[in-house]
Design a protein around this motif. Structure first.
Motif: not given
Length: 135
Positions: A62-66, A79-81
């Motif tokens: 999650l940290r990597a994606r955001t 999805g990220e939101s």
């Protein structure tokens, strides 16, 4: 002479208030029964360890994606939101549970207040487990 606690007799009885007692001498005025130790129970921790590793892995992803939650100038997909909102909600639950724990440790509250705090902590912990920690 050496005494072996494994051979000692232990007695179990319930007092008039319903409290269960254990002792090495039988009470004279109470109905009692010999207590037999059945051994230790073993709890398999592998499931807990796997769940913890899955949660940690999910948080890293999650940290990597955001981008570690910091704005990096790119447009955020729905999805990220949603993932960011969920992470914020989970953090809010953790903070509330920690506040309740600190309040319970501090003391100085009535029995009713303590019961309400514990009930809220149980509810929030269950919600956190369901919404934040499952795979």
């Amino acid at each position: 002479m050496i005494s072996f606690p494994a051979n000692a007799q232990v007695y179990k009885w319930t007092d008039p208030d319903g409290v269960v007692h254990y002792g090495d001498t039988a009470p004279a005025q109470q109905a009692h029964e010999p207590f037999r130790f059945e051994g230790y129970s073993e709890i398999d921790m592998r499931g807990n360890i796997r769940a913890s590793e899955a949660v940690s892995r999910g948080r890293r992803e999650l940290r990597a994606r955001t981008g570690s939650g910091k704005g990096n100038g790119r447009k955020v997909s729905k999805g990220e939101s949603d993932a960011q909102k969920r992470e914020a909600q989970c953090q809010s639950l953790v903070e509330r549970i920690e506040w309740i724990d600190s309040r319970l440790r501090a003391g100085g509250y009535s029995v009713n207040q303590g019961n309400r705090l514990r009930a809220e902590r149980r509810e929030l912990s269950g919600k956190r487990a369901w919404e934040c920690l499952r795979n």
